[in-house]
Design a protein around this motif. Structure first.
Motif, PDB file in Angstrom:
ATOM      1  N   ASP A 182       0.661  -1.012   0.187  1.00 40.27           N
ATOM      2  CA  ASP A 182       0.172  -0.500  -0.217  1.00 40.27           C
ATOM      3  C   ASP A 182       0.910   1.258  -0.392  1.00 40.27           C
ATOM      4  O   ASP A 182       2.270   1.198   0.172  1.00 40.27           O
ATOM      5  CB  ASP A 182      -1.101  -0.078   1.101  1.00 40.27           C
ATOM      6  N   MET A 183       0.572   2.493  -0.808  1.00 43.14           N
ATOM      7  CA  MET A 183       0.768   3.324  -0.279  1.00 43.14           C
ATOM      8  C   MET A 183      -0.119   4.371   0.358  1.00 43.14           C
ATOM      9  O   MET A 183      -1.206   4.751  -0.646  1.00 43.14           O
ATOM     10  CB  MET A 183       1.517   4.334  -1.539  1.00 43.14           C
ATOM     11  N   LEU A 184      -0.558   5.021   1.244  1.00 43.56           N
ATOM     12  CA  LEU A 184      -1.671   5.354   1.669  1.00 43.56           C
ATOM     13  C   LEU A 184      -1.515   6.564   2.606  1.00 43.56           C
ATOM     14  O   LEU A 184       0.118   7.480   2.453  1.00 43.56           O
ATOM     15  CB  LEU A 184      -1.886   4.593   3.135  1.00 43.56           C
ATOM     16  N   TYR A 185      -2.259   7.780   2.089  1.00 48.41           N
ATOM     17  CA  TYR A 185      -1.695   9.298   2.567  1.00 48.41           C
ATOM     18  C   TYR A 185      -2.354   9.362   4.237  1.00 48.41           C
ATOM     19  O   TYR A 185      -2.956   9.497   4.506  1.00 48.41           O
ATOM     20  CB  TYR A 185      -2.704  10.163   1.698  1.00 48.41           C
ATOM     21  N   SER A 186      -1.767  10.745   4.439  1.00 49.74           N
ATOM     22  CA  SER A 186      -1.664  11.051   5.938  1.00 49.74           C
ATOM     23  C   SER A 186      -2.605  11.377   6.102  1.00 49.74           C
ATOM     24  O   SER A 186      -3.928  12.034   4.285  1.00 49.74           O
ATOM     25  CB  SER A 186      -1.135  11.751   5.695  1.00 49.74           C
ATOM     26  N   LYS A 212      -0.512  13.852   2.085  1.00 54.33           N
ATOM     27  CA  LYS A 212       0.761  13.118   1.575  1.00 54.33           C
ATOM     28  C   LYS A 212       1.293  11.616   1.420  1.00 54.33           C
ATOM     29  O   LYS A 212       1.009  11.125   2.499  1.00 54.33           O
ATOM     30  CB  LYS A 212       1.686  13.979   2.075  1.00 54.33           C
ATOM     31  N   GLY A 213       1.003  11.359   0.454  1.00 58.09           N
ATOM     32  CA  GLY A 213       1.707   9.623   0.639  1.00 58.09           C
ATOM     33  C   GLY A 213       2.519   9.057   1.150  1.00 58.09           C
ATOM     34  O   GLY A 213       3.826  10.265   0.931  1.00 58.09           O
ATOM     35  N   VAL A 214       2.672   8.050   1.690  1.00 57.35           N
ATOM     36  CA  VAL A 214       3.949   7.815   2.169  1.00 57.35           C
ATOM     37  C   VAL A 214       4.541   6.519   1.575  1.00 57.35           C
ATOM     38  O   VAL A 214       3.217   5.327   1.595  1.00 57.35           O
ATOM     39  CB  VAL A 214       3.420   7.346   3.789  1.00 57.35           C
ATOM     40  N   THR A 225       1.727   5.593   9.533  1.00 56.26           N
ATOM     41  CA  THR A 225       1.457   5.199   8.641  1.00 56.26           C
ATOM     42  C   THR A 225       3.153   5.203   7.715  1.00 56.26           C
ATOM     43  O   THR A 225       2.943   4.327   7.254  1.00 56.26           O
ATOM     44  CB  THR A 225       0.741   6.211   7.661  1.00 56.26           C
ATOM     45  N   GLU A 226       3.963   6.149   8.339  1.00 58.66           N
ATOM     46  CA  GLU A 226       5.317   5.806   7.770  1.00 58.66           C
ATOM     47  C   GLU A 226       5.513   4.797   8.313  1.00 58.66           C
ATOM     48  O   GLU A 226       6.749   4.436   7.360  1.00 58.66           O
ATOM     49  CB  GLU A 226       5.623   7.281   8.586  1.00 58.66           C
ATOM     50  N   GLY A 227       5.189   4.338   9.262  1.00 57.31           N
ATOM     51  CA  GLY A 227       5.961   3.248   9.263  1.00 57.31           C
ATOM     52  C   GLY A 227       7.499   3.488  10.811  1.00 57.31           C
ATOM     53  O   GLY A 227       8.539   2.014   9.525  1.00 57.31           O
ATOM     54  N   CYS A 228       7.471   4.136  10.904  1.00 58.42           N
ATOM     55  CA  CYS A 228       9.138   4.616  10.697  1.00 58.42           C
ATOM     56  C   CYS A 228      10.011   4.385  12.022  1.00 58.42           C
ATOM     57  O   CYS A 228      10.808   4.940  12.678  1.00 58.42           O
ATOM     58  CB  CYS A 228       9.533   6.407  10.238  1.00 58.42           C
ATOM     59  N   GLY A 229       8.899   3.661  13.068  1.00 57.96           N
ATOM     60  CA  GLY A 229       8.640   3.260  14.349  1.00 57.96           C
ATOM     61  C   GLY A 229       8.011   2.755  15.308  1.00 57.96           C
ATOM     62  O   GLY A 229       7.030   3.210  14.638  1.00 57.96           O
ATOM     63  N   MET A 230       7.701   2.124  16.358  1.00 51.65           N
ATOM     64  CA  MET A 230       6.813   1.646  16.936  1.00 51.65           C
ATOM     65  C   MET A 230       7.047   1.345  17.944  1.00 51.65           C
ATOM     66  O   MET A 230       8.257   0.673  18.906  1.00 51.65           O
ATOM     67  CB  MET A 230       6.280   0.551  16.126  1.00 51.65           C
ATOM     68  N   THR A 231       5.846   1.606  19.429  1.00 52.11           N
ATOM     69  CA  THR A 231       6.010   1.435  20.822  1.00 52.11           C
ATOM     70  C   THR A 231       5.468   0.640  20.986  1.00 52.11           C
ATOM     71  O   THR A 231       4.187   0.379  20.542  1.00 52.11           O
ATOM     72  CB  THR A 231       6.456   2.481  21.674  1.00 52.11           C
ATOM     73  N   LYS A 265       9.667   7.428   2.681  1.00 52.70           N
ATOM     74  CA  LYS A 265       9.191   9.077   2.184  1.00 52.70           C
ATOM     75  C   LYS A 265       8.561   9.294   1.959  1.00 52.70           C
ATOM     76  O   LYS A 265       7.080   8.663   0.968  1.00 52.70           O
ATOM     77  CB  LYS A 265       9.862   9.520   0.993  1.00 52.70           C
ATOM     78  N   TYR A 266       7.646  10.926   1.249  1.00 52.31           N
ATOM     79  CA  TYR A 266       6.812  11.956   1.736  1.00 52.31           C
ATOM     80  C   TYR A 266       6.583  11.621  -0.019  1.00 52.31           C
ATOM     81  O   TYR A 266       7.377  12.078  -0.806  1.00 52.31           O
ATOM     82  CB  TYR A 266       6.384  12.518   1.931  1.00 52.31           C
ATOM     83  N   HIS A 267       5.409  10.976  -0.762  1.00 53.15           N
ATOM     84  CA  HIS A 267       5.262  10.423  -2.085  1.00 53.15           C
ATOM     85  C   HIS A 267       5.156  12.400  -2.881  1.00 53.15           C
ATOM     86  O   HIS A 267       4.296  12.964  -2.077  1.00 53.15           O
ATOM     87  CB  HIS A 267       4.357   9.894  -2.322  1.00 53.15           C
ATOM     88  N   GLY A 268       6.248  12.765  -3.729  1.00 54.84           N
ATOM     89  CA  GLY A 268       5.944  13.823  -4.605  1.00 54.84           C
ATOM     90  C   GLY A 268       6.993  15.423  -3.339  1.00 54.84           C
ATOM     91  O   GLY A 268       6.350  16.257  -4.035  1.00 54.84           O
ATOM     92  N   ASP A 269       6.871  14.674  -2.311  1.00 54.16           N
ATOM     93  CA  ASP A 269       7.400  15.666  -1.407  1.00 54.16           C
ATOM     94  C   ASP A 269       8.806  15.252  -0.786  1.00 54.16           C
ATOM     95  O   ASP A 269       8.975  15.570   0.291  1.00 54.16           O
ATOM     96  CB  ASP A 269       5.913  15.999  -0.767  1.00 54.16           C
TER      97      ASP A 269
END
Length: 503
Positions: A156-160, A168-170, A308-314, A363-367
């Motif tokens: 998936d590429m979901l948007y914030s 913005k797409g992640v 949504t970014e999946g850059c870490g988790m607690t 990365k944020y798609h196109g940003d």
């Protein structure tokens, strides 16, 4: 570790069903339909790494399309059904979708965005007709129910959520792995939450959001059964746990509040003993609310903090939370770093922006500018939240950086007042934010959704302000309160404060 395996071993087992209609899709049916979707995508020129978009309510076709895209190596974007024409068209165009698949229920929005889409975007609709859209059922008819020759894992590429700006797409890089390769979420869900073939997972939220989309797919990877609600209703939710002997579920704190506001007789009349794990995330949960939920359901609550970014988790279980009330857990992916405005770490217990080090990149798609803004000088990544870590390594969230109020030079975090006001028995939802003040720059404002709109008025406003002042420093409390029958909160728990501030 994929529905295709379960289609061979347990073909007649229900992969998912729609709670309100009882419509069920078995693993054999999911296999056949998702293979047909994959063949159709190839016919339409979709190759691995290409994008497609879905604009669809919670219904049978949703996961047939998602699994078809996953098997074709496509990047699939599920779009919120609550967005207006402009934001919906923006997302379809921004993700450069080669195919848009929608439903008859979304016909009005689909027709409105059609003139604004690229002419190269193929348009399909199921369960009805939309001018300029082909019938999905007709295009799938006669296509093979066996796999395409070049299966590879899509994602998936979901948007914030767009709570503080335009969505913005992640985007993460495609792995090029096999469709049944193990994902990090699968590992966590098996190890910590006990997901497996015996899981019955109740999903009360829209599937276009990251958590319901990914968790339901994880349950299907592991051979369980998903019970999907088309919309959350607190009484119906409790009845479904009893009816289907639900073992796992995922909610957001606003759902907890609504469940707790049910009459005591309604709350107590359902057998919830099958429930082994109730996961919650997406928004902070007030401490008194979570205490009440654990008292009611027992120590089955698990909380996590991620994006949504999946850059870490607690993550934390009920016992860990009870020992550290208010925490969102310890890091299980990435390493926590709390930093000041210069990007340097602050001492334990001191508040700062929450970052994850050594975490998966995105990365944020196109940003590029927004992508750069999500990291600091060390390359650590942030979701934009403020918080602190205690001596034991547990993270406590204070608020989002974008929501902070600065009044007379003092930093005020609206979440503190929100957590107090939501505990008042007359309140069902609340938003606190800053509004202009000539003397102090900003002052604290609250908008409350009362349990009964008939009680809204100056007396209740004064009572709520006093309720807050008895529990917080006066500077943190609202100076005025407005009432609204429904706050602009999405079903994923995210509140669109910018819409309230613009009023």
């Amino acid at each position: 570790m994929h529905p295709s395996h379960h289609a061979r071993t347990t073909p007649d087992k229900v992969a998912y069903l729609i709670a309100e209609t009882g419509e069920a899709t078995t693993y054999a049916e999911l296999e056949a339909r998702s293979n047909q979707v994959a063949h159709l995508l190839r016919e339409l020129g979709v190759q691995p790494g290409d994008h497609i978009a879905l604009l669809m309510e919670n219904q049978q076709r949703f996961y047939q399309v998602c699994w078809g895209a996953q098997r074709a190596g496509a990047i699939y974007t599920a779009i919120s059904t609550h967005l207006g024409r402009d934001d919906t068209a923006y997302i379809v165009n921004d993700c450069q979708a080669k195919v848009l698949i929608t439903s008859a229920q979304m016909a009005k929005t689909a027709a409105e965005i059609a003139p604004h889409l690229s002419p190269t975007c193929h348009r399909l609709v199921c369960d009805g007709d939309v001018p300029g859209f082909e019938r999905l059922e007709e295009r799938l008819a006669g296509l093979p129910e066996t796999p395409i020759a070049d299966e590879t894992a899509g994602q998936d590429m979901l948007y914030s959520s767009g709570t503080t700006g335009r969505p913005k797409g992640v985007l993460a890089q495609l792995s090029g792995a096999a469709i049944d390769s193990v994902t990090p979420l699968m590992t966590i869900s098996q190890k910590d939450y006990g997901l497996g073939p015996d899981t019955v997972y109740l999903s009360p939220a829209p599937l276009y959001h990251a958590a319901p989309l990914r968790w339901n797919m994880t349950v299907m990877r592991l051979g369980g059964t998903c019970v999907i609600m088309q919309r959350f209703d607190e009484a119906r939710y409790l009845a479904l746990i009893e009816q289907h002997r639900v073992t796992h579920t995922q909610l957001v704190p606003t759902m907890f509040v609504r469940l707790l506001r049910l009459p005591e007789a309604e709350r107590r009349r359902h057998d919830l003993r099958s429930l082994r794990c109730a996961i919650h995330a997406a928004a902070p949960c007030p401490v008194p609310v979570k205490h009440q939920m654990i008292d009611w359901w027992g120590p089955v609550l698990w909380e996590y903090y991620a994006g949504t970014e999946g850059c870490g988790m607690t993550m934390c279980d009920s016992a860990q939370w009870l020992a550290n009330p208010g925490t969102v857990g310890k890091a299980v992916s990435g390493e926590l770093r709390i930093c000041d405005d210069d990007g340097d770490e602050v001492p334990v217990g001191q508040t700062g922006q929450v970052y994850f080090a050594n975490a998966p990149s995105f990365k944020y798609h196109g940003d590029q500018a927004k992508t750069r803004a999500a990291s600091n000088k060390h390359g650590w990544l942030s979701l934009g939240d403020i918080g602190y870590v205690n001596e034991a390594g547990y993270l406590f969230l204070t608020d989002r950086k974008a929501f902070m109020i600065i009044s007379g030079g003092v930093n005020i975090y609206p979440q503190e007042a929100e957590n107090v006001l939501i505990t008042h028995p007359a309140v069902i939802d609340v938003a606190v934010f800053g509004i202009p003040n000539e003397e102090f720059g900003e002052e604290v404002k609250a908008v409350v959704q009362p349990l009964d709109m008939a009680n809204a008025g100056p007396e209740l406003a004064a009572e709520l302000i006093q309720w807050c002042r008895e529990r917080l420093s006066p500077i943190k409390c609202p100076r005025s309160i407005d009432f609204d029958p429904a706050l602009p909160r999405q079903p994923n728990g995210k509140l669109y404060k910018r819409l309230l501030q613009a009023l």
